[in-house]
Scaffold this active site. Structure first.
Site, PDB file in Angstrom:
ATOM      1  N   CYS A   1      30.723  50.879  44.480  1.00 27.83           N
ATOM      2  CA  CYS A   1      30.710  50.212  44.940  1.00 27.83           C
ATOM      3  C   CYS A   1      29.950  49.985  46.975  1.00 27.83           C
ATOM      4  CB  CYS A   1      31.704  49.120  44.866  1.00 27.83           C
ATOM      5  SG  CYS A   1      33.386  49.694  45.606  1.00 27.83           S
TER       6      CYS A   1
ATOM      7  N   HIS B   1      35.181  44.006  38.138  1.00 28.10           N
ATOM      8  CA  HIS B   1      33.448  43.162  37.710  1.00 28.10           C
ATOM      9  C   HIS B   1      34.052  44.521  36.575  1.00 28.10           C
ATOM     10  CE1 HIS B   1      32.310  43.103  42.466  1.00 28.10           C
ATOM     11  NE2 HIS B   1      31.532  42.265  41.235  1.00 28.10           N
TER      12      HIS B   1
END
Length: 267
Positions: A255, A160
């Site tokens: 996250c 990501h």
């Protein structure tokens, strides 16, 4: 008040999706203990932690950040890039509905929240294997009317965008330039992670409330001592935390929570 939405470690986490990491056995009990310490760290910084119910059949469910993009005026619920993870959004949407109006992306758009780095009214979106051009376009269409600028950032060799860069306050971005094209970051001070700590570019900035004093604190995995030293030498307040088992699942410190300013939810 800062709210953090979290979710417990799934007992099936060893079946998690992996893109760039080699598979290693994850000690589920140790991962759960590290996650509990992570939540305790947030609470110690004045964050109200809202822990959702466990999802034993969803191996990646602890990584809640990927299931939503939250701004001041709305929460955007994406179609996640990995099909196995898409059921995770149901519980996240239900929880966020108490705090924000919801907007939903639609197929063929795919987008993971870990690809979105927000700095004020600007959002930077990673063009990753989990976030496609339609996902970027739909997110921009959803947020532009609310006054947000949405910019695409090219990334490579990482899962990501926030695997490769994180905003750490003071107009500064912690970054691994081997993974992230920094052209969109003109005007920001870039802090390069050491070559021997490539994954250290994922850090979590908290506007902490400690004994009624507001202070910016940067949470960084304890596995990256050189990066911690660089930040501290620049005057940043750093809280190291051990997330070693969750790192085996390509997890970082951003996250495992969705953090936003909010009043108490409607009763």
């Amino acid at each position: 008040m800062l709210i953090a939405i979290t979710r417990p470690v799934s007992p099936s986490i060893n079946q998690c999706e992996l893109t760039f990491h080699n598979k290693e056995p994850i000690d589920v009990s140790k991962a759960a203990a590290q996650h509990a310490a992570y939540e305790a760290c947030l609470r110690a910084l004045g964050v109200r932690v809202v822990s959702l119910g466990a999802e034993p059949d969803l191996p990646d469910a602890v990584f809640v950040e990927d299931a939503a993009v939250v701004v001041d005026e709305a929460a955007v619920i994406p179609v996640m890039g990995a099909p196995s993870r898409r059921p995770e959004t149901d519980g996240i949407a239900a929880a966020l509905a108490a705090y924000r109006p919801l907007k939903f992306l639609e197929s063929p758009a795919t987008l993971d929240g870990g690809d979105v780095m927000r700095i004020g009214r600007s959002l930077f979106v990673g063009a990753s294997s989990r976030t496609n051009a339609a996902g970027f376009a739909q997110l921009r269409a959803a947020l532009a009317p609310l006054g947000y600028e949405v910019n695409a950032v090219e990334i490579s060799r990482c899962l990501h965008l926030k695997s490769g860069c994180s905003y750490v306050g003071r107009n500064s971005i912690l970054v691994n330039r081997e993974w992230v094209d920094v052209k969109q970051f003109a005007g920001f001070e870039l802090i390069d992670v050491p070559a021997e700590e490539p994954g250290a570019s994922n850090a979590l900035l908290i506007e902490a409330m400690i004994e009624d004093v507001v202070e910016d604190v940067v949470i960084v995995p304890s596995a990256f001592p050189r990066t911690i030293a660089i930040l501290e030498a620049r005057g940043f307040t750093v809280r190291p935390i051990d997330v070693s088992e969750l790192q085996k699942a390509e997890g970082g410190v951003t996250c495992k929570s969705i953090i936003f300013n909010a009043a108490e939810p409607d009763s």
